[in-house]
Design an enzyme around this catalytic site. Structure first.
Site, PDB file in Angstrom:
ATOM      1  N   SER A  21       0.789  -1.236   0.000  1.00  0.00           N
ATOM      2  CA  SER A  21       0.000   0.000   0.000  1.00  0.00           C
ATOM      3  C   SER A  21       0.819   1.283   0.000  1.00  0.00           C
ATOM      4  CB  SER A  21      -0.979   0.040   1.187  1.00  0.00           C
ATOM      5  OG  SER A  21      -1.850  -1.044   1.145  1.00  0.00           O
ATOM      6  N   ASP A  22       2.147   1.196  -0.058  1.00  0.00           N
ATOM      7  CA  ASP A  22       2.951   2.420  -0.078  1.00  0.00           C
ATOM      8  C   ASP A  22       4.262   2.193  -0.830  1.00  0.00           C
ATOM      9  OD1 ASP A  22       3.117   5.136   0.473  1.00  0.00           O
ATOM     10  OD2 ASP A  22       4.152   4.854   2.365  1.00  0.00           O
ATOM     11  N   ILE A  23       4.170   1.593  -2.030  1.00  0.00           N
ATOM     12  CA  ILE A  23       5.353   1.408  -2.866  1.00  0.00           C
ATOM     13  C   ILE A  23       5.717   2.767  -3.450  1.00  0.00           C
ATOM     14  CG2 ILE A  23       6.292   0.299  -4.941  1.00  0.00           C
ATOM     15  CD1 ILE A  23       5.702  -1.725  -2.797  1.00  0.00           C
TER      16      ILE A  23
END
Length: 151
Positions: A21-23
């Site tokens: 969810s936070d690449i």
């Protein structure tokens, strides 16, 4: 390639599906051998192996990297892996002074990035497909039908 393989493992190789969810570029670190490693799992979601949707009402991510369906919250039901695929396609950074080989690699990465950043999660590839594309020749890649950006 290392991040693509890591994401594929998190999406389909683990007993429990992990959605980062936070690449983003800042969350990709290099070890002493310059092998990429993902970091910052603060927004990660753990899901059952067969789960494909999640509620986007509480979903978060970094502006500019977060998938459109997560940012808009009402547009889709929240395709799990495809939100990570979108974020994977965003941190393309071209460099000056490239060789012909570098330009071919950049062309391949650009086409893959455009596929990953498709508006609809249904149009995005899986990470397994991304790995096959990264390993293959640019000659076999086609431009996505619904381009977000022109090149």
């Amino acid at each position: 390639m290392g991040i693509a393989r890591g994401m594929d493992y998190m999406h389909s190789g683990c007993k429990t599906k992990i959605i980062n969810s936070d690449i983003k570029a800042e969350n990709i670190l290099l070890d002493e051998h310059l092998s990429p490693k993902m970091s910052d799992f603060g927004l990660a979601n753990l899901c059952a192996k067969n789960e494909t949707y999640f509620s986007v009402s509480n979903a978060k991510g970094t502006s500019g990297y977060v998938a459109l369906e997560v940012a808009n919250k009402n547009r889709f039901d929240g395709i799990l892996e495809k939100a990570d695929v979108y974020s994977f396609g965003i941190p393309l950074r071209p460099d000056e002074g490239m060789t012909t080989n570098d330009k071919e690699i950049l062309k391949k990465m650009t086409i893959i990035a455009l596929w990953c950043a498709q508006k609809s999660p249904y149009d995005r590839p899986t990470m397994r497909e991304v790995i096959k594309w990264l390993e293959g020749s640019v000659d076999f890649l086609t431009k996505p039908p619904n381009e977000l950006f022109s090149y």
